[in-house]
Structure formats: structure tokens, C-alpha cells
Design a protein around this motif. Structure first.
Motif, mmCIF file in Angstrom:
data_model
loop_
_atom_site.group_PDB
_atom_site.id
_atom_site.type_symbol
_atom_site.label_atom_id
_atom_site.label_comp_id
_atom_site.label_asym_id
_atom_site.label_seq_id
_atom_site.Cartn_x
_atom_site.Cartn_y
_atom_site.Cartn_z
ATOM 1 N N GLN A 76 0.838 -1.312 -0.056
ATOM 2 C CA GLN A 76 0.006 0.054 -0.067
ATOM 3 C C GLN A 76 0.811 1.245 0.126
ATOM 4 N N GLU A 79 2.403 1.741 -3.545
ATOM 5 C CA GLU A 79 1.552 1.763 -4.610
ATOM 6 C C GLU A 79 1.022 3.474 -4.549
ATOM 7 N N THR A 80 0.828 3.738 -2.927
ATOM 8 C CA THR A 80 0.337 5.353 -2.998
ATOM 9 C C THR A 80 1.485 6.185 -3.368
ATOM 10 N N LEU A 83 0.862 6.371 -7.046
ATOM 11 C CA LEU A 83 -0.232 7.340 -7.365
ATOM 12 C C LEU A 83 -0.014 8.455 -6.843
ATOM 13 N N TRP A 84 0.641 9.011 -6.239
ATOM 14 C CA TRP A 84 1.105 10.353 -5.793
ATOM 15 C C TRP A 84 1.767 11.132 -6.762
ATOM 16 N N ASN A 91 -3.462 6.467 -13.333
ATOM 17 C CA ASN A 91 -3.820 5.675 -11.996
ATOM 18 C C ASN A 91 -5.249 5.045 -12.216
ATOM 19 N N HIS A 120 -10.423 2.682 5.667
ATOM 20 C CA HIS A 120 -9.297 2.562 5.417
ATOM 21 C C HIS A 120 -8.840 1.023 5.086
ATOM 22 N N ASN A 123 -7.100 0.651 -1.251
ATOM 23 C CA ASN A 123 -6.449 1.888 -1.553
ATOM 24 C C ASN A 123 -7.304 3.176 -1.682
ATOM 25 N N TRP A 124 -7.210 3.744 -0.422
ATOM 26 C CA TRP A 124 -8.164 5.166 -0.211
ATOM 27 C C TRP A 124 -7.533 6.160 -0.899
ATOM 28 N N GLU A 125 -6.197 6.267 -1.421
ATOM 29 C CA GLU A 125 -5.693 7.387 -2.050
ATOM 30 C C GLU A 125 -6.365 7.243 -3.569
ATOM 31 N N ARG A 157 -1.653 15.684 -3.054
ATOM 32 C CA ARG A 157 -3.193 15.587 -3.356
ATOM 33 C C ARG A 157 -3.791 16.537 -4.062
#
Length: 309
Positions: A76, A79-80, A83-84, A91, A120, A123-125, A157
Motif C-alpha cells: 500500500q 502503491e500510494t 499514485l501520488w 492511475n 481505511h 487503497n483510499w488514495e 493531493r
């Protein structure tokens, strides 16, 4: 200085995540192996949570689940970072299945406001990025204690065209008043409902059979504004042959009782809904979080994480 360091960290993360997905996931697995071998904080918290919520399991069963949780936690994190630091359109291609979008669209069209309860889980992002691509929204967040951490989160974000549709609202008095206004105007608000609030900002309700201090804010928002409440999450599913992770987006109605005028009834219904989601695949839930730090007054129970720093 905090903004400068946040930009530097973002650049370093962008360099790291240029690696192919299979390499990044193996890096996450290596990180998990270190956490387990060295018995780091995340591994110890996961084990303690499993002792609390699953006392019926044999030690070997808890150890196997702990290993899965820590492995997922490490993946996670990697991954995040990816994604960021990558375009949101790229994504969002990782979401291979979509369930319940029509429910979400209908709730928005009703014009009464929508509260997205995002646990949570998964993947919440990635969920945040999908929501931003679908509708303008405000996201309630608890700012990190570190000024650098807060600057980094605000940067990652807001680093995409879709993210400009997101208003990040600090979980403080003025921010909460802003959420009430947004909902009364028919807006969409995202809330992480399973973070432990401060004592006085929540009520205790069972979560996996253990009393957990749970936020009353979501119920108050729903009760006072009449907004619809939905659960939303991006769940990991089997990926393709290219080694990329894959996700299924789920949007589901929350129990009507989450908007009950009685805060205990509301948080009990909220935790029941959250538990149903977490039970889908316990390894995808954030069991590395100290969910049960605060205990009911007079219960005779102490902080179960006292020795875990």
C-alpha cells in the motif's frame, strides 16, 4: 522550509516510482519482510490488534494473518507513492471494475448533499482520485503533527488537474462548519470514518467485538443536513499479466441509522457497516493503526498498545 522539503521528498518519490510496477511490488514485499523480521512497530501493532479482535485464533493462524496484513501495508505504501507521483488518468486505469456508480450519481442528483464514508480499506488514495475525477468534493483530513508531512500531503493531493476539484478541509472547528455549509448546498464531502477521534468527539461502539471510540461527526453531519451517506472503497483484485495491481471500485449505501439523532445508535451502525467491509479481506484493512488506544471510562482496561512505540 517545510514546503521546500516537501517538494524535495516529492521529487525523490517520483524518481523511485519510475520503476516498473513488478519491481515496486517486490520492493514492497522486501519492506514487509524487514518489518516482520525486525518486529517493527507496524508488525507489533497488527499482532496486538489481532489478539484483541480474534482471540479464538490459534497462534499460527494469527501469525499467518499478521504476515498478510504487513505485506499488504507495505505494498500500500509503495502503491500510494506511485499514485501520488503519476498522472491521475494513468492511475484510474488500475480500476478494472466499477460497482454502485449509479447509486452515487443518484445521490448527487437528489441535491441533498452526499457524505462519502471511506474506510481505511484497499487503497483510499486511489479512491480519492476517482472521486475527484467524478465530482467536486471536500475531503476532511487530520493534519499530521509534522509541518513537513502536512505540506507533503497538500502537495501530492493537489498535483493533478482533477485534484483541483478537491478542497482539503482540516478537521478543526472552522473546517467542520465549512462541511455543514457544503452539504446544505448539495455538495459532496469525503470522511475517513474509522480514525480514532479525541475523547469528547466520539462515542464507544463495538468494532470487531471491541469497544472503539468512534467519531460522531459523520452522524451529526448526516442528521442535521439530511445528506445521503454512502460507503466507498477501492478493493484490490487479481491483477493482469503485466504485473500491475488492479482494483474494484465499490459504492454502497450506508445503514440509515448512521444519521440517527442518538449518537450511540449512529456510531454503532457506522461501525457495523465498516466491519462488514473490513471482513471482506482482513489483510486489506489498516490493522497497523492503533484503533483501540482510548478505552471506556471505568472499563478496567488499559491502553493495549502501551508498550508499542
Amino acid at each position: 522550509m517545510a514546503d521546500f522539503i516537501a517538494r524535495l521528498l516529492h521529487g525523490l518519490a517520483a524518481l523511485l516510482t519510475r520503476l516498473p510496477w513488478p519491481w515496486l511490488l517486490r520492493l514492497g514485499d522486501a519492506l514487509a519482510a524487514v518489518m516482520l523480521r525486525r518486529n517493527l512497530r507496524e508488525a507489533r501493532v497488527a499482532r496486538r490488534n489481532l489478539e484483541l479482535i480474534h482471540p479464538e485464533l490459534l497462534p499460527a493462524q494469527r501469525e499467518e494473518l499478521q504476515q498478510r496484513i504487513v505485506r499488504t501495508t507495505a505494498r500500500q505504501a509503495i502503491e500510494t507513492l506511485r499514485l501520488w507521483t503519476r498522472p491521475h488518468e494513468e492511475n484510474l486505469a488500475l480500476i478494472r471494475e466499477h460497482h454502485g456508480i449509479e447509486l452515487f450519481d443518484a445521490a448527487i442528483a437528489a441535491g441533498r448533499g452526499v457524505i462519502v464514508a471511506a474506510p481505511h480499506y484497499g487503497n483510499w488514495e486511489l479512491l480519492n482520485q476517482w472521486l475527484a475525477s467524478h465530482t467536486p468534493l471536500a475531503i476532511l483530513y487530520a493534519p499530521p503533527e509534522s509541518a513537513i508531512g502536512d505540506a507533503f500531503l497538500r502537495r501530492v493531493r493537489a498535483d493533478d488537474a482533477h485534484a483541483q476539484r478537491v478542497t482539503q478541509v482540516r478537521a478543526e472547528g472552522p473546517g467542520v462548519r465549512q462541511l455543514f455549509k457544503l452539504l446544505k448546498d448539495g455538495g459532496v464531502v469525503g470522511v475517513l470514518p474509522d480514525q480514532q477521534p479525541k475523547r469528547g468527539d466520539g462515542e464507544f461502539a463495538p468494532f470487531f467485538g471491541v469497544p472503539a471510540l468512534t467519531m460522531t461527526l459523520l452522524g451529526r453531519l448526516a442528521h442535521r443536513t439530511g445528506a445521503a451517506v454512502v460507503f466507498a472503497y477501492c478493493e484490490r483484485i487479481d491483477g493482469g499479466r503485466d504485473g500491475r495491481p488492479a482494483f474494484a471500485l465499490h459504492i454502497q449505501p450506508a445503514p440509515a441509522a448512521v444519521a440517527d439523532a442518538d449518537p450511540v445508535v449512529a456510531v454503532t451502525a457506522l461501525n457495523e457497516g465498516l466491519e462488514r467491509i473490513a471482513r471482506r479481506d482482513p489483510a486489506q484493512y489498516q490493522w497497523t493503526y492503533k484503533r483501540y488506544t482510548l478505552r471506556p471510562s471505568g472499563s478496567g482496561y488499559d491502553n493495549p498498545y502501551r508498550e508499542i512505540r
